[in-house]
Enzyme design. Sequence first.
Site, PDB file in Angstrom:
ATOM      1  N   GLU A  80      39.601  32.250  53.809  1.00 52.80           N
ATOM      2  CA  GLU A  80      39.443  31.607  52.490  1.00 52.80           C
ATOM      3  C   GLU A  80      38.759  32.558  51.511  1.00 52.80           C
ATOM      4  OE1 GLU A  80      39.099  26.823  53.228  1.00 52.80           O
ATOM      5  OE2 GLU A  80      37.376  28.048  53.791  1.00 52.80           O
ATOM      6  N   ASP A  90      34.438  17.530  22.362  1.00 55.69           N
ATOM      7  CA  ASP A  90      34.933  17.307  21.008  1.00 55.69           C
ATOM      8  C   ASP A  90      34.780  18.566  20.177  1.00 55.69           C
ATOM      9  OD1 ASP A  90      32.242  17.258  19.650  1.00 55.69           O
ATOM     10  OD2 ASP A  90      31.963  15.526  20.954  1.00 55.69           O
TER      11      ASP A  90
END
Length: 730
Positions: free
Chosen positions: A615, A535
């Site tokens: 990777e 928030d």
Amino acid sequence: MAILFDSTSRLFTLRTDHSMYQMKADRYGVLLHTWFGIRSSVFDYSYRIAYADRGFSGNPYDAGEDRTYSLDALPQEFPVYGSGDYRSTALKVRYPDGTFSCDLRYLKHEIRKGKYSLPGLPALYETSGNADTLIITLEDTRRMFYVHLYYGVLEDLDIITRAVCVENHSNADIYIENIQSVCVDYLHGDYDLHTFYGRHVKERNYQRTPVVHGIQSAGSTRGTSSHQYNPFLILSDRNASEDTGNCYGFSFVYSGDFIGSAELDQYDQTRFLLGIHPDNFCYCVKPGECFYAPEAVMAYSADGLGSLSRIFHRAYRDHLCRGKWTTTRRPVLLNAWEGVYFDFNGDKLIQMAKDAAALGVELFVMDDGWFGKRDLDVSGLGDWTVNEEKLGCSLKELSDQIHSFGIKFGIWFEPEGINEDSNLYRSHPEWALQIPGKKPTRSRQQLLLDFSREDVRDYIFTHICQVLDSARIEYLKWDLNRSLTDLYSAALPATRQGEIMHRYVLGLYDMLEKLIQRYPDLLIEGCSGGGGRFDAGMLYYTPQIWCSDDTDAIERLSIQYGTSFGYPVSTMGSHVSHCPNEQTRRIAPLNTRATAAMSGTFGYELDVNKMSADEKDIVKTQIEEFKKYYDLIQYGDYYRLTNPDTVEAYHGWEFAAADGSEALLCIVALQIHPNGPGRWMCLKGLREDGIYVVDGREYPGGVLMNSGLLLPDAAEEYQSFRIHITMKSN
Ligand code: GLA
């Protein structure tokens, strides 16, 4: 001047570059709301109010025999409970005689240069002189208290902020039972309400519903803003889209209980309110004292939801987030949590950090499990002493080792949490939120500390500082892993127990403020079981917040899509994790996991040791690519191109430089169909007449925006593309 007052008509007009907000103190001193919408020349919009004799709509005494004047139907700036307005109201006060009926009238006002701030509460700031403040004072007709309505006008940001202060000037206690920071009345029109609902590991799902007769609301009584609903809501024209239509955004700069509601009333008028949820709230204001209701931020866009979001992005990125990390590049991090969970020692972490540093990671974060007796989530919370036995070294030794790889070091805390199986609980059970004589509700087998108490906060703060001072620590993850229940504070009398929720949030802010004052260079990432406290209040202290404990790249598309309506990409903590994904078991290509995570603060949350050499090479190039596009992603304009929950095949979003000179188009193939149709995406934010180069081919910006770009064919489901577009000339 952004704030204009006409003393003859007592008309207040607030103007930003593109929006306008207007109020009028009428002949009875009632503060009417007359306009929120597009900017125009100053004109008295109260002409739109229809006065009529309406049955069962009472008339204030001073209106005499005028039956056409009723608070029940008038658009009001700060409607109150109990004097004939039967809609949802912004204030309910219990007077010393036990009654609730209130009536407020205009008393005076003040216009100040600069943006106001609020004691102990987060608020937008503006330091370049482009903000003004209006404070309108209303007085209770029984002359017991004033209500000061605060307005901040941030002209070039197209933002208007609001807050409320109730000042008791009587000689008796009054109790506020409901106070809303925002009320906006719309006289006519059909509106949609946009809300963001969710749950743990699935936050901020986007929902749009028509506003119908009755009250629709989204809120939280969990003590935090919560996963369940977000304190950001939008009201829009029924036919508004990403690019068209009137949209009104409302964001609460607060991290506790809230409620946002829209009511279509009996006269087809719409009232929108946003403020503290009244269920767990009753605040005593003593004689001479003031109570401040938190700030709410409002913005209006005539050009749809996309431009509304960009107003909030800019304001929150540059005028809510504070300190060094607002403008300094944030480090690409590796968080150990999903890589090792609680199963680690110092050597394991050092190896992870070393491997990560070799790939270009800039910050290594040790998550939960390094303190007290904490090998599972059932014990140890509250005991903020380093478990050197588990680490096999001191925190300083660990941090020094990690720094020797040329990277920063960060650490996890859950300052508000306490396990019953902890030394802290054994010595201070009364510090936990629980009601004498009632067994508390446990969640994740833990309780919460009573953060409304200064002594409790001081104790935790001292222990956090001891840890932070014992080693070089550049990052702190501030977590909270449950909702509040069992509200009782041993430090408050029975008459004031209704204040705990709010005092808890004020306590949280107080401690965060102390922390950032003492460690101004510390990067703090907010977290609450993922995005349970995502928030605007938290962003004042923590410029980034972990978006969700769901790290599945495809799920993240929806979560980040919903989050993007009210919050900028620079605030969204987002990481690449292992596959099959821990939460969904889905396998998404490593490239796609990076596409999702790059639209956030970007990092990894896995054990590098378990990655193949190929990777690792991919990760290296991903980090290089993120660093290359950092400014475009973090400071560019963000465009939602499709909705991942409804799009048929390819989902897309875009970052465009403010001057249109370059853009990064991100595409994920959510579904592929053999022998399928061509897929197109129309870009946004480019210059109509600019010539853009895409994969060596040239297109005018207008063509890319209106006709679109033919996208590459995805060879497999969930394949993604990051397409960089540069302008050659115009
Ligand atoms: C929460 C956080 C996670 C992790 C764990 C540790 O769930 O959201 O990222 O830190 O706590 O217990």
